[in-house]
Scaffold this motif. Sequence first.
Motif, mmCIF file in Angstrom:
data_model
loop_
_atom_site.group_PDB
_atom_site.id
_atom_site.type_symbol
_atom_site.label_atom_id
_atom_site.label_comp_id
_atom_site.label_asym_id
_atom_site.label_seq_id
_atom_site.Cartn_x
_atom_site.Cartn_y
_atom_site.Cartn_z
ATOM 1 N N ASP A 1 -10.908 5.294 4.745
ATOM 2 C CA ASP A 1 -11.382 6.600 5.194
ATOM 3 C C ASP A 1 -12.272 7.328 4.196
ATOM 4 N N ASN A 2 -12.049 7.116 2.897
ATOM 5 C CA ASN A 2 -12.872 7.840 1.926
ATOM 6 C C ASN A 2 -12.877 7.130 0.573
ATOM 7 N N ILE B 1 0.858 -1.183 0.000
ATOM 8 C CA ILE B 1 0.000 0.000 0.000
ATOM 9 C C ILE B 1 0.896 1.235 0.000
ATOM 10 N N PRO B 2 0.636 2.209 -0.866
ATOM 11 C CA PRO B 2 1.449 3.429 -0.860
ATOM 12 C C PRO B 2 1.500 4.044 0.545
ATOM 13 N N ALA B 3 2.680 4.510 0.919
ATOM 14 C CA ALA B 3 2.891 5.041 2.272
ATOM 15 C C ALA B 3 1.899 6.133 2.630
ATOM 16 N N SER B 4 1.542 6.959 1.675
ATOM 17 C CA SER B 4 0.630 8.068 1.957
ATOM 18 C C SER B 4 -0.794 7.600 2.274
ATOM 19 N N LEU B 5 -1.122 6.358 1.947
ATOM 20 C CA LEU B 5 -2.477 5.837 2.180
ATOM 21 C C LEU B 5 -2.578 4.927 3.392
ATOM 22 N N ARG B 6 -1.470 4.472 3.922
ATOM 23 C CA ARG B 6 -1.485 3.446 4.970
ATOM 24 C C ARG B 6 -2.304 3.822 6.194
ATOM 25 N N LYS B 7 -2.252 5.070 6.610
ATOM 26 C CA LYS B 7 -3.001 5.469 7.811
ATOM 27 C C LYS B 7 -4.503 5.504 7.572
ATOM 28 N N ALA C 1 -11.850 8.179 -2.391
ATOM 29 C CA ALA C 1 -10.636 8.313 -3.199
ATOM 30 C C ALA C 1 -9.633 7.218 -2.839
ATOM 31 N N ILE C 2 -9.520 6.929 -1.569
ATOM 32 C CA ILE C 2 -8.622 5.854 -1.142
ATOM 33 C C ILE C 2 -9.156 4.508 -1.608
ATOM 34 N N ALA C 3 -10.465 4.340 -1.551
ATOM 35 C CA ALA C 3 -11.074 3.096 -2.023
ATOM 36 C C ALA C 3 -10.777 2.879 -3.507
ATOM 37 N N ALA C 4 -10.818 3.942 -4.297
ATOM 38 C CA ALA C 4 -10.537 3.818 -5.735
ATOM 39 C C ALA C 4 -9.102 3.348 -5.972
ATOM 40 N N LYS C 5 -8.167 3.880 -5.217
ATOM 41 C CA LYS C 5 -6.767 3.484 -5.380
ATOM 42 C C LYS C 5 -6.546 2.054 -4.898
ATOM 43 N N ILE C 6 -7.109 1.707 -3.747
ATOM 44 C CA ILE C 6 -6.949 0.356 -3.207
ATOM 45 C C ILE C 6 -7.606 -0.663 -4.135
ATOM 46 N N ARG C 7 -8.722 -0.280 -4.750
ATOM 47 C CA ARG C 7 -9.407 -1.185 -5.689
ATOM 48 C C ARG C 7 -8.463 -1.599 -6.824
ATOM 49 N N SER D 1 -10.650 -15.395 -0.958
ATOM 50 C CA SER D 1 -11.287 -15.408 -2.272
ATOM 51 C C SER D 1 -11.518 -13.991 -2.778
ATOM 52 N N ALA D 2 -11.652 -13.042 -1.842
ATOM 53 C CA ALA D 2 -11.885 -11.649 -2.227
ATOM 54 C C ALA D 2 -11.577 -10.729 -1.048
ATOM 55 N N ILE D 3 -11.279 -9.492 -1.383
ATOM 56 C CA ILE D 3 -11.144 -8.435 -0.377
ATOM 57 C C ILE D 3 -12.259 -7.434 -0.663
ATOM 58 N N ARG D 4 -13.078 -7.206 0.323
ATOM 59 C CA ARG D 4 -14.189 -6.257 0.211
ATOM 60 C C ARG D 4 -13.729 -4.918 0.782
ATOM 61 N N LEU D 5 -14.118 -3.840 0.158
ATOM 62 C CA LEU D 5 -13.760 -2.503 0.626
ATOM 63 C C LEU D 5 -14.984 -1.818 1.204
ATOM 64 N N LYS D 6 -14.809 -1.213 2.373
ATOM 65 C CA LYS D 6 -15.903 -0.474 3.012
ATOM 66 C C LYS D 6 -15.384 0.894 3.394
ATOM 67 N N VAL D 7 -16.062 1.923 2.908
ATOM 68 C CA VAL D 7 -15.701 3.292 3.254
ATOM 69 C C VAL D 7 -16.412 3.644 4.556
ATOM 70 N N GLN D 8 -15.638 4.042 5.542
ATOM 71 C CA GLN D 8 -16.173 4.422 6.841
ATOM 72 C C GLN D 8 -16.725 5.830 6.758
ATOM 73 N N THR D 9 -18.004 5.980 6.990
ATOM 74 C CA THR D 9 -18.579 7.321 6.955
ATOM 75 C C THR D 9 -18.311 8.021 8.272
ATOM 76 N N PRO D 10 -17.936 9.282 8.215
ATOM 77 C CA PRO D 10 -17.633 10.002 9.463
ATOM 78 C C PRO D 10 -18.894 10.206 10.287
ATOM 79 N N ARG D 11 -18.745 10.100 11.590
ATOM 80 C CA ARG D 11 -19.878 10.319 12.487
ATOM 81 C C ARG D 11 -19.987 11.798 12.799
ATOM 82 N N LEU D 12 -21.197 12.255 12.739
ATOM 83 C CA LEU D 12 -21.450 13.656 13.067
ATOM 84 C C LEU D 12 -21.717 13.770 14.563
ATOM 85 N N GLU D 13 -21.046 14.712 15.178
ATOM 86 C CA GLU D 13 -21.234 14.931 16.604
ATOM 87 C C GLU D 13 -22.553 15.660 16.827
#
Length: 104
Positions: free
Chosen positions: A64-65, A41-47, A67-73, A91-103
């Motif tokens: 996290d978002n 994984i590119p260093a800039s995306l690891r976190k 754009a990261i999902a598109a690159k990881i895909r 057999s597969a890796i599923r990607l889930k974008v975590q939606t930010p919680r609103l306070e």
Amino acid sequence: MNRRNHSFTLLQATQDSPTLARLTGLAMESSARLKSIEALIPASLRKAVRAGPIEDTVWCLILDNNAIAAKIRQLLPSLESHLRAKGWEVSAIRLKVQTPRLEP
């Protein structure tokens, strides 16, 4: 009724419960898988990539978002191949974008 409060560690609790032991094992395996592919994984995306649940032979990465999902895909074939080469049945890796919680 005389009750004693006994403290015990999380490890002890998981060992006494088959369900907790299984969940702990899956969480540890998921973390180990992420550590295994980290170098791919590119260093800039690891976190922005976190280990998610394992369901049978499908593993989930939490991102996290979009754009990261598109690159990881784009990296999924190499990530899956790497995990299989390390001995994990994936057999597969599923990607889930975590939606930010609103306070409130």
